[in-house]
Design an enzyme around this catalytic site. Sequence first.
Site, PDB file in Angstrom:
ATOM      1  N   ASP A   1       5.022   4.449  14.470  1.00 14.86           N
ATOM      2  CA  ASP A   1       3.520   4.743  14.578  1.00 14.86           C
ATOM      3  C   ASP A   1       3.036   3.382  14.466  1.00 14.86           C
ATOM      4  OD1 ASP A   1       4.765   5.065  12.280  1.00 14.86           O
ATOM      5  OD2 ASP A   1       3.010   5.927  11.045  1.00 14.86           O
TER       6      ASP A   1
ATOM      7  N   ARG B   1       0.829  -1.364   0.037  1.00 19.94           N
ATOM      8  CA  ARG B   1      -0.082   0.099   0.092  1.00 19.94           C
ATOM      9  C   ARG B   1       0.703   1.257  -0.045  1.00 19.94           C
ATOM     10  NH1 ARG B   1      -0.559   1.596   5.730  1.00 19.94           N
ATOM     11  NH2 ARG B   1      -2.808   2.656   5.130  1.00 19.94           N
TER      12      ARG B   1
ATOM     13  N   ARG C   1       4.686  16.953   8.082  1.00 21.06           N
ATOM     14  CA  ARG C   1       5.704  16.482   9.267  1.00 21.06           C
ATOM     15  C   ARG C   1       6.957  16.107   8.437  1.00 21.06           C
ATOM     16  NH1 ARG C   1       1.107  12.964   8.855  1.00 21.06           N
ATOM     17  NH2 ARG C   1       1.601  10.991   7.928  1.00 21.06           N
ATOM     18  N   SER C   2       8.082  15.484   9.050  1.00 21.09           N
ATOM     19  CA  SER C   2       8.945  15.023   8.449  1.00 21.09           C
ATOM     20  C   SER C   2       8.992  13.530   9.045  1.00 21.09           C
ATOM     21  CB  SER C   2      10.178  15.873   8.955  1.00 21.09           C
ATOM     22  OG  SER C   2      11.411  15.453   8.088  1.00 21.09           O
TER      23      SER C   2
ATOM     24  N   GLU D   1       8.365  -6.052   6.392  1.00 21.50           N
ATOM     25  CA  GLU D   1       8.821  -4.828   6.935  1.00 21.50           C
ATOM     26  C   GLU D   1       9.347  -5.066   8.346  1.00 21.50           C
ATOM     27  OE1 GLU D   1       6.001  -1.676   7.111  1.00 21.50           O
ATOM     28  OE2 GLU D   1       4.954  -2.880   8.230  1.00 21.50           O
TER      29      GLU D   1
ATOM     30  N   TRP E   1      12.990   8.519   5.891  1.00 22.50           N
ATOM     31  CA  TRP E   1      14.060   7.715   6.656  1.00 22.50           C
ATOM     32  C   TRP E   1      14.283   6.379   6.258  1.00 22.50           C
ATOM     33  CZ3 TRP E   1      13.866   5.159  11.924  1.00 22.50           C
ATOM     34  CH2 TRP E   1      12.780   4.451  12.244  1.00 22.50           C
TER      35      TRP E   1
ATOM     36  N   GLY F   1       8.308   7.962  12.871  1.00 27.56           N
ATOM     37  CA  GLY F   1       8.521   6.730  12.214  1.00 27.56           C
ATOM     38  C   GLY F   1       8.104   5.557  13.094  1.00 27.56           C
TER      39      GLY F   1
END
Length: 563
Positions: free
Chosen positions: A309, A154, A207-208, A548, A161, A307
């Site tokens: 989340d 998805r 956001r970054s 992942e 990052w 990162g």
Amino acid sequence: NKRNTTQFLFMSWLRSSLLHHVQEARVFPLDSKHFVDMPLRVPCAQLLDAWALLEAKYAHSGKPHVPLQELTEFVSNHFAEPSSDLEAPRPAELLPEGPAFLQQVQPREMAEFGKTVYSLWRLLYRKTSSSVAEQPERHTLLALPHPFIIPGDRFRECYYWDSYWVIRGLLACGMHDSAHQLLLNLLSLVDTFGFVPNGARTYYTNRSQPPLLSAMVAACHQAAPSPQLLRQALPRLVSTWRWWTSGDKMLTVCSADGSTYRLSRYCADWTQPRPESYREDLALAAGLAPAAAQQLYRDLASAAESGWDFSTRWFQDEGSGLASIQTTKIVPADLNALLYKTACDIASFAKEVGDVDTAAAFEQHAITLRHAINELMWCQEDGCWHDLLLQQEPGQQAVGGGQQHEHEPQTTSSTRAQHEPGQQAVGGSGRPPDAGTVYSVVHLRRTYASNWVGLWCGCCDAGSDQAAAAVCGLQASGLIQAAGVLTSLYPSGEQWDAPNAWPPLQHMIIEGLAGSGVEGAAALAQQVAGAWVRSNKLGYEQTGHMHEKYNAEYFGKAGAGGE
């Protein structure tokens, strides 16, 4: 102004009532992200006019919602499928026989596994279609000048990052041009936004993600030394530094003795449900007062910026759920360690190209930030750097510490536009000129792999007593398991918690151990690396996929959870 134009186009339909209706009606019930990744078939103004007519039709008839069938037809008529604005060219550097280093890998079955993984570059290689640049209002995808690598499934866009490890992988495979092009894409985003967004979508520009851009420059430069690349990257790196060390991201915090320091946090510029997770965010905020809901939305987006989340790391305690998220009240140890590494990289790059003023300024930034990290975050008892929890509520008057400001040298013309003279060195003592709040802080004495990212970033000297304590702390933490390093000790069901193990954390822990200069640490790094590769190989043999994340306790088992 490119940034304002992009933001205006973003607001023009993703902030319309159409988003709410489609997501709440569950036109795409399996994934909120599906809808917001769909490019428009028609100009944005035409879409909004057509939607206004349809919405008015049912409002006048007293019906609160457009019927699902008609709403579905409307979407089908006005939107194309996700990924239809992407192309999938073949990487020119991809070799049928695989990269040269695999010839040295033993046993041969591991080399064959490596060749299989190498072939996956072909499946993940993308470029934006010409229409994304020519008609940006029809796309949430951001136009990038060069091809890039996507995570897959998805996730149809380039992420910030993730790209550091993509670049490391490309370089290891001898695909230097592909790595360089990916880096140039991210640098181009800095030109547009002043920072690298979370990912190459308009809805990610609030956001970054963890600041690894300088590490990418360093990796490419090390593989193929290029002073030209350093000159090109330097002002953009300074721009991202300023973005991370100003505004709502920068905080002044107070130690027990009254000394004040400046540190950064994750804090997204967003107070609404995230478009790509709209239904989920809206449901979580149900019943909250408007102000509380807005804070919840900001904390959710800020966790996405990290990162991580999601994780108990951002919750009120490790036993509470997502509704207790408080990301913006936490000063992350790994974020500030990465910013320290960024300052060191900028100083090194500037020195190499002869920009002595910028080199001197960022050497000082690095010194003062490292001092702040070790003064406030280091815990000798646990042998790690802990996150900090803010204790004082915003809006209270600053207390403690004197006003002491550090001078920053004038920069050269190559960086002056992004880097102002006299800016306070991050981590330096003293109250910044424009700050009215100083926060007291306490250690969050929880166990996360992020507590040891400082080892990778160089927050202690190799071979020092502190490095030895950090290695000892990691060994005693319980995080190192048979098949990898746990993300945390807390089996919350969130994907950035136990029993999951994530590749970025494995890499930083492994390289941190290997470079620590501590007796036995290099052997431990080798052990963790070997276990990780074996688990990945077994997982691929069992499922036919690279995942992942993996389970740190069982070889070959995929990780669980996630949005």
